[in-house]
Structures are given as C-alpha cells and as structure tokens.
Write an enzyme that holds these catalytic residues in place. Structure first.
Site, PDB file in Angstrom:
ATOM      1  N   GLN A 164      -3.781 -43.383 -58.446  1.00  0.00           N
ATOM      2  CA  GLN A 164      -2.726 -42.393 -58.215  1.00  0.00           C
ATOM      3  C   GLN A 164      -1.540 -42.592 -59.164  1.00  0.00           C
ATOM      4  O   GLN A 164      -0.877 -41.625 -59.545  1.00  0.00           O
ATOM      5  CB  GLN A 164      -2.272 -42.489 -56.748  1.00  0.00           C
ATOM      6  CG  GLN A 164      -1.586 -41.245 -56.218  1.00  0.00           C
ATOM      7  CD  GLN A 164      -2.552 -40.172 -55.752  1.00  0.00           C
ATOM      8  OE1 GLN A 164      -3.545 -40.464 -55.117  1.00  0.00           O
ATOM      9  NE2 GLN A 164      -2.257 -38.923 -56.075  1.00  0.00           N
TER      10      GLN A 164
ATOM     11  N   LYS B 173      -2.569 -40.783 -62.351  1.00  0.00           N
ATOM     12  CA  LYS B 173      -2.736 -39.353 -62.068  1.00  0.00           C
ATOM     13  C   LYS B 173      -1.366 -38.686 -61.950  1.00  0.00           C
ATOM     14  O   LYS B 173      -1.098 -37.654 -62.548  1.00  0.00           O
ATOM     15  CB  LYS B 173      -3.523 -39.189 -60.761  1.00  0.00           C
ATOM     16  CG  LYS B 173      -3.808 -37.751 -60.393  1.00  0.00           C
ATOM     17  CD  LYS B 173      -4.239 -37.580 -58.932  1.00  0.00           C
ATOM     18  CE  LYS B 173      -5.436 -38.431 -58.583  1.00  0.00           C
ATOM     19  NZ  LYS B 173      -6.000 -38.067 -57.250  1.00  0.00           N
TER      20      LYS B 173
ATOM     21  N   LYS C 244      -0.845 -44.829 -51.676  1.00  0.00           N
ATOM     22  CA  LYS C 244      -1.964 -44.288 -50.885  1.00  0.00           C
ATOM     23  C   LYS C 244      -1.978 -44.988 -49.541  1.00  0.00           C
ATOM     24  O   LYS C 244      -1.508 -46.125 -49.422  1.00  0.00           O
ATOM     25  CB  LYS C 244      -3.289 -44.556 -51.596  1.00  0.00           C
ATOM     26  CG  LYS C 244      -4.425 -43.671 -51.128  1.00  0.00           C
ATOM     27  CD  LYS C 244      -4.444 -42.358 -51.890  1.00  0.00           C
ATOM     28  CE  LYS C 244      -5.444 -41.389 -51.333  1.00  0.00           C
ATOM     29  NZ  LYS C 244      -5.562 -40.205 -52.220  1.00  0.00           N
TER      30      LYS C 244
ATOM     31  N   GLY D 128      -2.385 -35.263 -47.490  1.00  0.00           N
ATOM     32  CA  GLY D 128      -3.766 -35.317 -47.010  1.00  0.00           C
ATOM     33  C   GLY D 128      -4.705 -36.015 -47.972  1.00  0.00           C
ATOM     34  O   GLY D 128      -4.377 -36.285 -49.120  1.00  0.00           O
ATOM     35  N   ASP D 129      -5.872 -36.341 -47.476  1.00  0.00           N
ATOM     36  CA  ASP D 129      -6.996 -36.854 -48.257  1.00  0.00           C
ATOM     37  C   ASP D 129      -8.203 -36.696 -47.322  1.00  0.00           C
ATOM     38  O   ASP D 129      -8.134 -35.911 -46.364  1.00  0.00           O
ATOM     39  CB  ASP D 129      -6.767 -38.328 -48.673  1.00  0.00           C
ATOM     40  CG  ASP D 129      -7.759 -38.785 -49.747  1.00  0.00           C
ATOM     41  OD1 ASP D 129      -7.554 -38.448 -50.919  1.00  0.00           O
ATOM     42  OD2 ASP D 129      -8.753 -39.451 -49.422  1.00  0.00           O
TER      43      ASP D 129
ATOM     44  N   SER E 145       1.729 -30.804 -54.581  1.00  0.00           N
ATOM     45  CA  SER E 145       2.535 -31.526 -53.584  1.00  0.00           C
ATOM     46  C   SER E 145       3.949 -31.771 -54.127  1.00  0.00           C
ATOM     47  O   SER E 145       4.937 -31.657 -53.401  1.00  0.00           O
ATOM     48  CB  SER E 145       1.893 -32.879 -53.263  1.00  0.00           C
ATOM     49  OG  SER E 145       0.853 -32.742 -52.327  1.00  0.00           O
TER      50      SER E 145
HETATM   51  P1  NDP Z   1     -12.271 -33.633 -46.826  1.00  0.00           P
HETATM   52  O1  NDP Z   1     -12.181 -34.579 -45.701  1.00  0.00           O
HETATM   53  O2  NDP Z   1     -11.694 -32.268 -46.681  1.00  0.00           O
HETATM   54  O3  NDP Z   1     -13.789 -33.459 -47.280  1.00  0.00           O
HETATM   55  C1  NDP Z   1     -14.535 -34.554 -47.687  1.00  0.00           C
HETATM   56  C2  NDP Z   1     -15.945 -34.090 -47.982  1.00  0.00           C
HETATM   57  O4  NDP Z   1     -16.674 -35.168 -48.552  1.00  0.00           O
HETATM   58  C3  NDP Z   1     -16.699 -33.692 -46.736  1.00  0.00           C
HETATM   59  O5  NDP Z   1     -17.669 -32.737 -47.058  1.00  0.00           O
HETATM   60  C4  NDP Z   1     -17.335 -35.019 -46.313  1.00  0.00           C
HETATM   61  O6  NDP Z   1     -18.470 -34.878 -45.488  1.00  0.00           O
HETATM   62  C5  NDP Z   1     -17.709 -35.602 -47.652  1.00  0.00           C
HETATM   63  N1  NDP Z   1     -17.698 -37.069 -47.573  1.00  0.00           N
HETATM   64  C6  NDP Z   1     -16.658 -37.856 -47.246  1.00  0.00           C
HETATM   65  N2  NDP Z   1     -17.006 -39.133 -47.229  1.00  0.00           N
HETATM   66  C7  NDP Z   1     -18.310 -39.160 -47.547  1.00  0.00           C
HETATM   67  C8  NDP Z   1     -19.232 -40.200 -47.698  1.00  0.00           C
HETATM   68  N3  NDP Z   1     -18.889 -41.481 -47.523  1.00  0.00           N
HETATM   69  N4  NDP Z   1     -20.496 -39.836 -48.057  1.00  0.00           N
HETATM   70  C9  NDP Z   1     -20.836 -38.530 -48.235  1.00  0.00           C
HETATM   71  N5  NDP Z   1     -19.990 -37.511 -48.097  1.00  0.00           N
HETATM   72  C10 NDP Z   1     -18.743 -37.818 -47.770  1.00  0.00           C
HETATM   73  O7  NDP Z   1     -11.612 -34.384 -48.057  1.00  0.00           O
HETATM   74  P2  NDP Z   1     -11.080 -33.778 -49.440  1.00  0.00           P
HETATM   75  O8  NDP Z   1     -11.888 -32.602 -49.838  1.00  0.00           O
HETATM   76  O9  NDP Z   1      -9.623 -33.657 -49.334  1.00  0.00           O
HETATM   77  O10 NDP Z   1     -11.361 -35.001 -50.432  1.00  0.00           O
HETATM   78  C11 NDP Z   1     -12.553 -35.117 -51.198  1.00  0.00           C
HETATM   79  C12 NDP Z   1     -12.307 -36.039 -52.365  1.00  0.00           C
HETATM   80  O11 NDP Z   1     -11.277 -35.490 -53.193  1.00  0.00           O
HETATM   81  C13 NDP Z   1     -11.843 -37.457 -52.024  1.00  0.00           C
HETATM   82  O12 NDP Z   1     -12.330 -38.338 -52.992  1.00  0.00           O
HETATM   83  C14 NDP Z   1     -10.329 -37.358 -52.153  1.00  0.00           C
HETATM   84  O13 NDP Z   1      -9.750 -38.613 -52.396  1.00  0.00           O
HETATM   85  C15 NDP Z   1     -10.236 -36.454 -53.373  1.00  0.00           C
HETATM   86  N6  NDP Z   1      -8.981 -35.730 -53.574  1.00  0.00           N
HETATM   87  C16 NDP Z   1      -8.437 -34.947 -52.595  1.00  0.00           C
HETATM   88  C17 NDP Z   1      -7.289 -34.242 -52.841  1.00  0.00           C
HETATM   89  C18 NDP Z   1      -6.697 -33.310 -51.846  1.00  0.00           C
HETATM   90  O14 NDP Z   1      -5.706 -32.667 -52.176  1.00  0.00           O
HETATM   91  N7  NDP Z   1      -7.259 -33.161 -50.654  1.00  0.00           N
HETATM   92  C19 NDP Z   1      -6.576 -34.361 -54.122  1.00  0.00           C
HETATM   93  C20 NDP Z   1      -7.266 -35.147 -55.115  1.00  0.00           C
HETATM   94  C21 NDP Z   1      -8.413 -35.814 -54.813  1.00  0.00           C
HETATM   95  P3  NDP Z   1     -18.311 -35.147 -43.909  1.00  0.00           P
HETATM   96  O15 NDP Z   1     -17.444 -34.031 -43.414  1.00  0.00           O
HETATM   97  O16 NDP Z   1     -19.688 -35.125 -43.383  1.00  0.00           O
HETATM   98  O17 NDP Z   1     -17.664 -36.499 -43.786  1.00  0.00           O
HETATM   99  O1  2IT Z   2      -5.932 -38.093 -54.267  1.00  0.00           O
HETATM  100  C1  2IT Z   2      -4.978 -37.296 -54.260  1.00  0.00           C
HETATM  101  O2  2IT Z   2      -4.372 -36.994 -55.288  1.00  0.00           O
HETATM  102  C2  2IT Z   2      -4.604 -36.685 -52.978  1.00  0.00           C
HETATM  103  N1  2IT Z   2      -5.243 -36.946 -51.969  1.00  0.00           N
HETATM  104  C3  2IT Z   2      -3.408 -35.774 -52.911  1.00  0.00           C
HETATM  105  C4  2IT Z   2      -2.144 -36.571 -52.827  1.00  0.00           C
HETATM  106  C5  2IT Z   2      -0.888 -35.775 -52.581  1.00  0.00           C
HETATM  107  O3  2IT Z   2       0.139 -36.433 -52.428  1.00  0.00           O
HETATM  108  O4  2IT Z   2      -0.921 -34.543 -52.561  1.00  0.00           O
END
Ligand code: NDP
Ligand code: 2IT
Length: 444
Positions: free
Chosen positions: A111, A114, A126, A165-166, A376
């Site tokens: 992070q 990034k 984080k 969120g994450d 954000s």
């Molecule tokens: P969500 O919780 O909305 O979705 C996560 C997705 O990934 C779900 O489909 C979930 O399936 C799947 N998943 C999670 N863990 C596993 C695992 N161990 N094995 C297989 N599938 C898995 O999270 P986000 O979409 O927010 O985050 C997804 C990725 O993006 C993460 O790496 C996060 O750190 C990254 N990210 C998120 C940001 C954001 O703004 N939200 C910003 C930048 C990066 P299931 O529902 O079955 O668990």
């Molecule tokens: O991995 C990421 O960059 C996030 N989960 C979003 C972090 C944020 O502060 O919006």
C-alpha cells in the site's frame, strides 16, 4: 552481499512465518536494485531500507463479540501503520479467516508504493481480522464491527489513519464501524472511506477499483496501438473489484466470460450478466452456484479453473497467489496479450516472470488496482471541504489519475533501462516519492 540482499535476509529472519510479507518485500526490493545500487552509500548510512520494511507501528487486539445464540467469540484485530511519509496512513480492512499479521503486513507494505503512485497525499497502512463474515446475520456483523471499532478508534482519525474496505469489508461493515467511531469519539469526520452516499461517502468509490483497472489497461493498450473493444477477458473473483471490472470492460466493448468465488467458477460464453451477478453477490449474498438460474447457457464448476479459458486479457480480482506458473503457461499458450492485477499480489513471482519472459503486458496490482484508494483519497478531499462531487467529476478524476499513473511507471521503467517492465517501473516510481519525503523529514 548487496544491501538489498542483506535487507531481504534480515526481513526473512526477523519476521518468521510471514511468507506473504517476505514475497512482497522481495518483489519490491529486487526491482529497486538499480536505484539502491546507485545510492548505496547514503541509503546504508540512513538505514533507509530497514526503515522502509519496518512498520512505524503495528497494533494487535482482542475482538470479543456475541453471536445470535448468546455465545461469545474472540477474534484478533490488526492495524499496521506502515509508513506516513507522504500522508496519513491509508488502506483497507480485510475480514477473512485467513488473516494474520504477515498478510496484513504484506498488504500494508504494498500500500505504501500504491498510494505513492496515485500522486495523492496518502501514506500506507492496512488492517483487518480473522473474523469470517460468511453466513453471519446482520446483527452478528454489527456486533463484530462495533467491538472491532471500540478498540481501533483509539488509533485512527481523519488526519492520522483512514481505513476503508477490502475483502469481506463493504458498505455494510463500513457503516457499522463509522457509527461506532462517531459514538465513541463524538466526531463526524472522514475517518473511513467507502462510506454510504447518505453520510458523506463519495460517488464512484464503489466502482473505482474495477473501473480504474480497465482505465489503466485501456491506456496501456492504446499506447501500443490496441484497444479493449472486441477482446475476450477472463476475470477471477466476484466481489467489489471483479464486478466493476466486468461492468467497465463490457462498457468498453469487451466480452468477459468468467468469474469465480472461493468455491467455484462460472464460464458464460455469451458474456457475464452483471445485473445477475450484482443481485447474487451484492443483494442476496449468495454463492455463484445461483448464477445458472439466471443464465442456463452458462457452466458452473467447483474449484479453480478460470485461467484455463482462452482469453486476450486476464484480470485476477480475487486474492493473493491465485494465479500460479501453470496458469500462466496455459494463458500464454492460449494467446493472452495482457494481465492486470485487480487483486493485491494475485500472481505468484514465477508466474509474473513467465508472463514477462513471454512478452505479455503485465500490470502489477500496486499500479493496476490503485483506482480504489485514489478515489478514497478523493472521498477524503470531499469530506474535508464538506462537499459531494458528481459521479462524472469523480470518475473523470479517477480516469486522469490512472492515465497519469500508467505514464509515470512507463517513464520510470524506461529511465532505468527496463522499458515495458511495469513491475520495475511501479516499484521505482512509487519508491522515489516516498524516499524523497522520508529524507526531507529526517530520522523519525
Ligand atoms: P470482496 O470481498 O468484495 O470479494 C472477494 C472475492 O474474492 C470474492 O469473490 C471471494 O470469494 C474471492 N476470494 C476471497 N478470498 C479468496 C480465497 N482465499 N480463495 C478464493 N477466492 C477468494 O473483496 P474485493 O473485491 O474488495 O477484493 C478483491 C481483491 O482486490 C483483494 O485482493 C483486495 O485486497 C484487492 N483490492 C480491493 C480494493 C477495493 O477497493 N475493494 C482496492 C484494491 C485492491 P468468496 O466470496 O467465496 O470468499
Ligand atoms: O488494497 C486497497 O488498495 C484497498 N483495499 C483500498 C484501500 C482504500 O483505502 O481505499
């Protein structure tokens, strides 16, 4: 031994049982070699890399909560405040049973760079917990979030540390945490981002990570005489990032044929139905097995498999290390031209090397998914001026940030003789700003 190798060795020795953190540090430091070698004497004297790989502060706490049967559970909460050289700590909160200190440290370390690449004044942090939100009632989620925030509220604030969120933390969880923060601290302030629109959230934050991913891929392809239009795309995940990546890819004229969750994956040869996906995942919180009820032509398979489907562009949007060397070989054999990480570190080091060795455009997560945290930071700006910008304005700013980010990492890679290596470009460009700010502020 080189300074980089010495520091990597110490990180592995001093942080046992944290393989994801080791992996992230190795990837970053390895690609910083040209910069470190050119400044080795000064960096060693200032212990610059040691300061970079050691969090400024890490907080670990007990999170007791009561389930609907009156049973008490105890989870562990974390917040790692990694680096505040360029702004308040900023980064998400992950709620997933796999969470441990090493995972939060890998995410916090990534992070830093990034957030630097967004061009906005945000430091790296984080947090999260090993709490599993799956199958919990709304009241149980609220109980957990309130307990988690009761402790976390002592360490965060609009000008010190701003979580978001994450995985497992979406609008519902942010709402409960915000309410508890406000009650305990008596402050209605921008302490969290990803808030609901009725209480000072930003338009387009929900879409931002997925949309930003497509904006940077679009810019990269454009600079190489290609377009997204007409391409077939494979996506993994079906959460926040995946859903809005699919939506924007379709708006740009691509066909997205896969998505997945932790139990299985979908192949829809006609293109994923985003409205159905939103209903299943965002509204009903169901499993992907339901997708076939909306789209009889689609296939549902248990386990892993999206990377076996032929595509031009692959977008891993689920979790770390979900795309390994064998997947990379299959994707390359099937003619993939670009891979961009929507998730954090979804591609293993071996798979990344394989893509790069085979001429695939590879955009690392710290660049490709930076649109979420960038937006954000725009939410923080809106909160500070007590205004709410239009969707169009936020989306336009997001697009501008992603286009600039692409050119920034491309230029950094070229400057050090690594043209087309966006891993090197992103790490160097992110690092340069952080180092400048750390040097200016002295040994603190
Ligand atoms: P969500 O919780 O909305 O979705 C996560 C997705 O990934 C779900 O489909 C979930 O399936 C799947 N998943 C999670 N863990 C596993 C695992 N161990 N094995 C297989 N599938 C898995 O999270 P986000 O979409 O927010 O985050 C997804 C990725 O993006 C993460 O790496 C996060 O750190 C990254 N990210 C998120 C940001 C954001 O703004 N939200 C910003 C930048 C990066 P299931 O529902 O079955 O668990
Ligand atoms: O991995 C990421 O960059 C996030 N989960 C979003 C972090 C944020 O502060 O919006």
């Amino acid at each position: 031994m080189s300074y980089v190798d010495e520091v990597i060795e110490r990180v592995v020795k001093e942080n046992p049982n944290e393989p994801e953190f080791h992996q992230a540090v190795k990837e970053v430091l390895d690609s910083l070699r040209p910069v470190v070698d050119a400044n080795e004497k000064a960096f060693r004297r200032d212990a610059l890399l040691e300061r970079l790989v050691n969090p400024e502060r890490q907080i670990k706490f007990r999170v007791p909560w009561i389930d609907d049967n009156g049973q008490v559970h105890v989870n562990t909460g974390y917040r790692v405040q990694f680096n505040s050289a360029i702004g308040p700590y900023k980064g998400g909160l992950r709620l997933h049973p796999s969470v441990n200190l090493g995972i939060i440290k890998f995410l916090g370390f990534e992070q830093i760079f990034k957030n630097s690449l967004t061009g906005l004044p945000i430091g790296g942090g984080k947090g999260g917990s090993d709490f599993d939100p799956k199958g919990k009632s709304d009241r149980e989620i609220m109980a957990f979030c309130q307990s988690f925030m009761s402790e976390l509220c002592k360490y965060i604030g609009a000008d010190t540390d701003v979580p978001a969120g994450d995985i497992g933390t979406g609008a519902r969880e942010i709402g409960y945490m915000f309410g508890q923060y406000k009650k305990l601290r008596g402050l209605f302030e921008g302490v969290l981002t990803g808030k609901g629109l009725s209480y000072s959230g930003s338009l387009a934050r929900t879409e931002a990570t997925g949309y930003g991913l497509l904006y940077i891929v679009e810019e990269m392809l454009k600079c190489h005489g290609k377009t997204i239009e007409g391409k077939t795309i494979t996506v993994s995940g079906s959460g926040n990032v995946a859903i809005y990546a699919i939506e924007k890819a379709q708006q740009l004229g691509a066909k997205v044929v896969t998505c997945s969750d932790s139990t299985g994956w979908v192949y829809d040869p006609d293109g994923i139905d985003v409205a159905a996906l939103k209903e299943i995942k965002e509204m009903k919180r169901q499993r992907l097995t339901e997708y076939k009820n909306y789209r009889p032509n689609a296939e549902y398979h248990e386990g892993k498999g999206v990377w076996n489907i032929k595509s031009d562009i692959a977008l891993p949007c689920a979790t770390q290390n979900e795309l390994g060397l064998e997947d990379a070989k299959t994707l390359v054999a099937n003619g993939v031209i670009a891979v961009a990480e929507g998730a954090n570190m979804p591609t293993t080091a071996e798979a990344t090397d394989y893509f790069q060795a085979n001429g695939v455009f590879f955009l690392p997560g710290k660049a490709a998914n930076a649109g979420g945290v960038a937006t954000s930071a725009l939410e923080m700006s809106q909160n500070s001026e007590r205004l709410q910008w239009s969707f169009k304005k936020v989306d336009a700013k997001l697009k501008g940030i992603m286009v600039d980010l692409y050119h920034n990492i491309d230029e950094a890679a070229k400057r050090y003789g690594f043209e087309g290596n966006f891993v090197v470009g992103a790490n160097i460009a992110g690092f340069e700003k952080v180092v400048d700010a750390m040097n200016a502020q002295g040994i603190v």
